[in-house]
Design a protein around this motif. Structure first.
Motif, PDB file in Angstrom:
ATOM      1  N   GLN A 197       0.836  -1.203   0.000  1.00  0.00           N
ATOM      2  CA  GLN A 197       0.000   0.000   0.000  1.00  0.00           C
ATOM      3  C   GLN A 197       0.872   1.254   0.000  1.00  0.00           C
ATOM      4  O   GLN A 197       0.608   2.208  -0.746  1.00  0.00           O
ATOM      5  N   TRP A 201       1.647   3.891  -3.422  1.00  0.00           N
ATOM      6  CA  TRP A 201       1.405   5.340  -3.394  1.00  0.00           C
ATOM      7  C   TRP A 201       2.664   6.076  -3.859  1.00  0.00           C
ATOM      8  O   TRP A 201       2.579   7.035  -4.651  1.00  0.00           O
ATOM      9  N   ASP A 554      -5.436   2.491  12.708  1.00  0.00           N
ATOM     10  CA  ASP A 554      -6.413   2.951  11.723  1.00  0.00           C
ATOM     11  C   ASP A 554      -6.307   4.462  11.535  1.00  0.00           C
ATOM     12  O   ASP A 554      -6.283   5.221  12.504  1.00  0.00           O
ATOM     13  N   GLU A 558      -4.154   5.452   5.830  1.00  0.00           N
ATOM     14  CA  GLU A 558      -5.161   6.073   4.973  1.00  0.00           C
ATOM     15  C   GLU A 558      -4.853   7.550   4.723  1.00  0.00           C
ATOM     16  O   GLU A 558      -5.017   8.067   3.611  1.00  0.00           O
ATOM     17  N   SER A 559      -4.393   8.238   5.769  1.00  0.00           N
ATOM     18  CA  SER A 559      -4.119   9.670   5.654  1.00  0.00           C
ATOM     19  C   SER A 559      -2.690   9.971   5.234  1.00  0.00           C
ATOM     20  O   SER A 559      -2.377  11.108   4.869  1.00  0.00           O
ATOM     21  N   LYS A 569      -7.202   7.606  13.776  1.00  0.00           N
ATOM     22  CA  LYS A 569      -8.646   7.884  13.689  1.00  0.00           C
ATOM     23  C   LYS A 569      -9.116   8.694  14.884  1.00  0.00           C
ATOM     24  O   LYS A 569      -9.924   9.615  14.743  1.00  0.00           O
TER      25      LYS A 569
END
Length: 816
Positions: A197, A201, A554, A558-559, A569
């Motif tokens: 992942q 990116w 988490d 993602e960020s 999160k």
């Protein structure tokens, strides 16, 4: 009452080694981290630190003992330990330079043993090598970066002695990793997919980094490096198992080692498949985090929930039977005990000997359905603690309205056998409060866990910093704050000024003036404490990112943002209040003695306190015995405790930082009530200077005289749901009170009633004063006697005498 089954011979052997622990310090990690930092001196910390993590993990010694089924070591020896010089190893350099505390013994090693109970050794060659690194690290540590400058006025506040139990600023001796890592993600996703992942990116944005893209690129680069570090380390453990197997003549063990090797090779990049792999992967991710930084309290979280699906499948498919599974759980918790690190004895006196802070949460409800989710692993964890007589890790049992009686009974029996474990946590209070106070979703609130001493956090989705940034800044000496309020902003213990000039007790003409002085002093000094934490947070983002931690939490992947910079999160921070019952009892004494009954003047009480009660024994006895005390179901004192707690909570609600809008209030402490007591002058409740303060939400030692129900009623005058950093209530129960089935049922029902009244937490010390006094005289006969201090449990004979006496002084309750 059931008797735990005996452990297997190899587990017994490992248990004895752990119990007789001697921590041998080695230079392997110091060597690798120093070489890496020198090589990459100009690289930004967000990349330099994971580069060092890779260098450490790819080169570290990977041991496999003959008796081990779960592997992973933080030093080159079985109970060895490296050092973290990039944070702070100055205490060891100073001790070795002094020379008086380390003595060469017949085994050719330097030994250090003192009253703290920390027994450490050091090889002469390691000592010599260690001293060569001192000059490099003198001004290159994360600690020194934070200590070079601080907000104007902060030095005066530190010198006042209200923000820490240590002298000097020392803002960052440890990392701020006080949380539950994302073990479930590591188990279910694996390092290979996480790495992909991040790499995908970077590949997609190669040569096209605009705006915030550069920050994301640096984060994803750090993620790739730490995933590679994990993979290299785990593969090397697989190779070590294979090498061990090749030399093994016992066919059964050989087969086991080969299976371990194959499984380690698999989980180095892939999701786990079996219960053994789940337990092993959890330990090795914990090890990766330890290699990254000196994280103080990486909790295991809901161990029974994230491992049970794998065990259930193993049992169904015949790969394991229950006894084999229990041995794996035994091995897991013994391996956890091998992660106790060489520690500054002054810090160890606060945090406990042999305490890893791998707080493990069991029981509770299913995040999706809200139904009770206890399972066979829940019971196995309690069996391991009972079978092995372990004081660590701390176990919290989450209780809900549908918790089965069989689990209650198992927990109470464990409490009887291993004093102070488990802690009982109330889902019916904590879950709705997480939603109301911290904006958790219902599912995430249902999935909470406990860390450190008592802190309530999300599981793998939360960067909470519950005990303050880097540990110490969140520790407030509330007894000293009261004394500053009564002494015009001056701490009578050290004569330092720095608080507000709120006047002297003898000039206050009403009790409302006393309360106003305390509130003004508290609001001022507590916000200073948070200001220092906010400064530490700013520095953390630059100097102490945590890539290995961030890959599992988490929100971070993602960020594209590290957890220290707000990538998680959920974000919060907080502190802990110890000694509030001392404050409440002191206010009750002032109100009763001076303003209500007029037994003495304000000047007489002030003089008595300032003279440490010398020459005022008659008045002291009135304060001790005539004044109502918190913990006796008496509104006179209980209402003041509620007021003091509300002052604290309301102030916390006004505090925030760049990363977090939530500053959480907590009522717990490791053993801060004892340590802070050393540095707190006499108080108006009759307490003498230097003696322990009251512990967390517990009554002051020996002041509760009306039984446990009265303590519960007093405690419930406080709105527990406000204190989302956690609450600790200690009660000591005489062992005779739990010898019959009827009495154990009474304890269960009494606890249920307390929880129905919205009590959040309780922990029971099942030990008599007579036994503890006997253990003081003949410690060798009570080697496995476990007691609960406050935020941790300990083997009684490893405690310093003041802490032993503190436990003995607590009220001994019977169950009627």
């Amino acid at each position: 009452m059931t008797t735990p089954k005996p452990v297997t011979p190899r587990i017994q052997k490992m248990r004895q080694l752990v119990r007789d622990r001697i921590i041998q310090i080695d230079m392997e990690r110091v060597r690798h981290v120093t070489e890496s930092y020198k090589k990459n001196a100009k690289v930004p910390p967000i990349v330099k630190i994971p580069m060092a993590t890779y260098d450490i993990c790819s080169k570290m010694t990977c041991r496999v003992e003959d008796f081990e089924i779960i592997v992973g070591n933080i030093g080159t020896e079985f109970l060895g330990c490296g050092m973290w010089p990039e944070w702070d190893a100055s205490w060891l350099w100073q001790e070795l330079e002094d020379g008086s505390l380390w003595n060469m013994e017949e085994d050719g090693l330097y030994h250090r043993t003192d009253a703290s109970g920390v027994h450490m050794t050091l090889h002469p060659a390691d000592r010599e090598e260690f001293m060569t690194y001192r000059d490099y690290w003198k001004d290159n540590t994360i600690t020194s970066n934070m200590d070079h400058w601080a907000p104007d006025g902060s030095d005066e506040i530190i010198e006042l002695g209200v923000t820490s139990y240590m002298t000097g600023m020392e803002r960052a001796q440890i990392a701020s990793g006080h949380l539950i890592p994302g073990f479930e993600k590591i188990l279910q996703v694996g390092y290979g997919a996480i790495r992909k992942q991040a790499q995908d990116w970077m590949d997609d944005h190669k040569g096209n980094l605009m705006g915030e893209d550069l920050n994301r690129f640096l984060f994803y680069k750090s993620a790739v490096l730490v995933c590679d570090a994990a993979t290299a380390m785990i593969k090397n453990y697989g190779k070590a198992c294979l090498k061990k197997a090749e030399a093994c003549t016992d066919q059964e063990r050989k087969t086991e080692l080969l299976q371990m090797s194959d499984s380690l090779e698999w989980i180095s990049e892939n999701p786990v498949r079996t219960f053994w792999e789940a337990c092993q992967a959890t330990i090795l991710y914990q090890l990766l985090l330890y290699m990254e930084a000196r994280h103080p309290a990486l909790a295991f979280g809901r161990f029974d929930q994230y491992t049970w699906p794998y065990l259930e499948k193993d049992l169904e498919e015949g790969r394991l039977d229950p006894d084999q599974a229990q041995e794996i759980v035994d091995a897991f918790f013994l391996k956890s005990n091998c992660f106790y690190r060489a520690s500054n004895p002054k810090v160890a006196a606060v945090t406990g000997i042999g305490v890893t802070y791998h707080h493990t949460t069991i029981g509770g409800v299913d995040p999706d359905t809200g139904e009770d989710s206890s399972n066979p692993v829940t019971f196995m964890v309690l069996d391991s603690m009972s079978r092995l007589m372990l004081h660590d890790p701390t176990i919290s049992l989450r209780i809900n309205k549908n918790t089965p009686d069989a689990l209650w009974d198992k927990a109470i029996e464990t409490t009887r056998l291993v004093g102070g474990l488990p802690l009982f946590q109330n889902d019916e209070v904590i879950i709705p409060s997480l939603m109301e106070e911290l904006d958790f979703t219902l599912r995430d609130a249902r999935d909470y866990g406990i860390i450190g001493c008592q802190e309530i956090v999300g599981s793998g989705n939360d960067y909470p910093c519950g005990n303050g940034l880097h540990g110490k800044a969140g520790l407030g000496s509330h007894g000293t704050i009261l004394l500053c309020a009564l002494n015009n902003g001056v701490n009578p213990m050290n004569g330092k000024s720095g608080g507000l000039e709120t006047g002297y007790l003898y000039d206050m003409e009403s009790f409302e003036e006393v309360k106003a002085a305390y509130k003004a002093q508290f609001d001022y000094l507590h916000k200073w404490s948070v200001t220092i934490q906010n400064y530490c947070e700013y520095q953390s983002m630059q100097h102490a990112p945590h890539a290995a931690l961030s890959i599992s939490i988490d929100g971070c992947m993602e960020s594209g943002k590290d957890c220290t910079s707000g990538g998680a999160k959920y974000n919060s921070y907080g502190g802990t209040a110890t000694g509030l019952a001392t404050v409440a009892d002191s206010l009750a004494a002032i109100k009763h003695l001076v303003f209500d009954e007029m037994i003495c003047t304000a000047r007489e009480l002030y003089d008595a306190v300032m003279k440490d009660w010398e020459g005022f024994e008659t008045l002291r006895q009135r304060a001790l015995h005539d004044v109502p005390h918190y913990g006796n179901d008496d509104p006179y004192a209980d209402d003041l405790m509620k007021w003091v707690c509300d002052i604290y909570y309301d102030n916390c609600k006004e505090c925030y930082s760049t990363r977090s809008k939530y500053y959480k209030a907590g009522l717990y402490g490791a053993s801060n009530h004892v340590i802070q007591g050393f540095g707190t002058w006499a108080t108006p409740d009759g307490r003498k200077a230097g003696t322990p303060l009251a512990d967390a939400t517990s009554p002051a030692q020996g002041r509760d005289q009306n039984g446990p129900t009265a303590v519960f009623n007093s405690c419930c005058t406080i709105d527990h749901g406000k204190f989302m950093d956690g609450i600790a209530l200690n009660l000591r129960i005489h062992p005779n009170a739990l010898r019959s089935e009827e009495s154990r049922i009474s304890l269960r029902e009494m606890t249920k009633t307390y929880f129905e009244k919205e009590g959040m937490e309780v922990q029971y010390n099942v030990v008599s004063a007579d036994v503890m006094r006997a253990a003081q005289k003949e410690p060798e006969k009570y080697n496995d006697l476990v007691v609960r201090i406050a935020g941790y449990s300990a083997y009684f004979n490893e405690l310093p005498t003041p802490m032993q006496n503190d436990v003995i002084s607590r009220t001994e309750n019977q169950i009627i």
